[in-house]
Design an enzyme around this catalytic site. Sequence first.
Site, short mmCIF file in Angstrom:
data_model
loop_
_atom_site.label_atom_id
_atom_site.label_comp_id
_atom_site.label_asym_id
_atom_site.label_seq_id
_atom_site.Cartn_x
_atom_site.Cartn_y
_atom_site.Cartn_z
N LYS A 49 1.00 -1.34 0.07
CA LYS A 49 -0.04 -0.05 0.03
C LYS A 49 0.82 1.25 0.08
CE LYS A 49 -3.55 -2.39 2.39
NZ LYS A 49 -4.43 -2.88 3.62
N GLN A 93 -4.87 -1.75 9.83
CA GLN A 93 -4.63 -3.08 9.13
C GLN A 93 -5.36 -4.25 10.06
OE1 GLN A 93 -3.81 -3.69 5.86
NE2 GLN A 93 -4.04 -5.70 6.02
N ASP A 116 -11.40 2.76 4.61
CA ASP A 116 -11.93 1.46 4.35
C ASP A 116 -13.50 1.47 4.11
OD1 ASP A 116 -9.86 -0.53 4.38
OD2 ASP A 116 -9.38 -0.14 6.28
N1 GUN Z 1 -7.02 -6.86 5.86
C1 GUN Z 1 -7.14 -7.61 5.06
N2 GUN Z 1 -7.98 -6.73 3.93
C2 GUN Z 1 -8.01 -5.67 4.60
C3 GUN Z 1 -8.67 -4.36 4.04
O1 GUN Z 1 -9.00 -4.13 3.22
N3 GUN Z 1 -8.55 -3.39 5.00
C4 GUN Z 1 -7.86 -3.36 6.22
N4 GUN Z 1 -8.07 -2.59 7.20
N5 GUN Z 1 -7.45 -4.49 6.69
C5 GUN Z 1 -7.58 -5.58 5.69
#
Ligand code: GUN
Length: 281
Positions: A49, A93, A116
């Site tokens: 990311k 995360q 998110d």
């Molecule tokens: N863990 C796996 N996929 C995601 C996501 O799309 N957002 C977040 N915050 N954690 C994740």
Amino acid sequence: MTVTLDGKALKEKLLQQLKVKVDGFDKKPGLSVILVGDNPASILYVNNKKKTAEKLGIHSEIIHYDIDTPQEVIINKINELNNNDNVNAILVQLPLPPHIDKFKIIDAINPQKDVDGFTFYNSGKLFSGEEPFVYPCTPKGILLLLKEYNITLEGKHVVIVGRSNIAGKPLAMMMLNNNATVTLCHSYTKNLEQITKTADILISATGHDIIKKGMVKKGSVVIDVGIFKDENGKTRGDVDFSDVYPDISYISPVPGGVGPMTIISLMLNTVELYEKSLNNK
Ligand code: GUN
């Protein structure tokens, strides 16, 4: 003929378009990612990311805490980020360690910085068929991928396997809001293959190798959200790709399908939140 849905190529195309937009901004958008613990998959995801954000000219930071960090420390940090005008987007995360109440953490994020779309405010908006500030990244990426290949949703039977808050549940809402007929299956579903065989669009998001030959409808679309390592250390998805390939019309590969679309959706969301913050000034 079966078409492979190329998420990697679409990600690159959208990245280039987004870069032009970001280059035109006076100030860089800011994305803060909070990581708690040392889950190897999470470390890989957050680094990806950050790398993509940097390519775009989005300012990004990873705030990394030890696995035993108290919940209050993380909530205090989120409050600090909520009040920092240089931060437009906050991501925590998941998964979080068991001593932490993930809902308390997520809901500490200002919904206007919730990249998110996981806060109760934004998920409530989505559930009500209203516009959240942004849509969750994995479902958003899947909808963008389907749109790119002119696969429509209206009136289609969409079967989703997996009911996580990250993928299955918000995806079901987004499909409903786009006038699909939705069936949401999970680990307690009986006669799974009787249901999956009726899907015009089958989306599997379980992290287990469950979709095999005989479980798909002829000519259907199959989207694979799962990603994990098999017993030989090979990266694979929920779907036995070569098994189902001859029977269907479209399939997303693993890797190179939904994964890159999730990352580009995060970048799109960061820029959307940045633009919305300018409009609020
Ligand atoms: N863990 C796996 N996929 C995601 C996501 O799309 N957002 C977040 N915050 N954690 C994740």
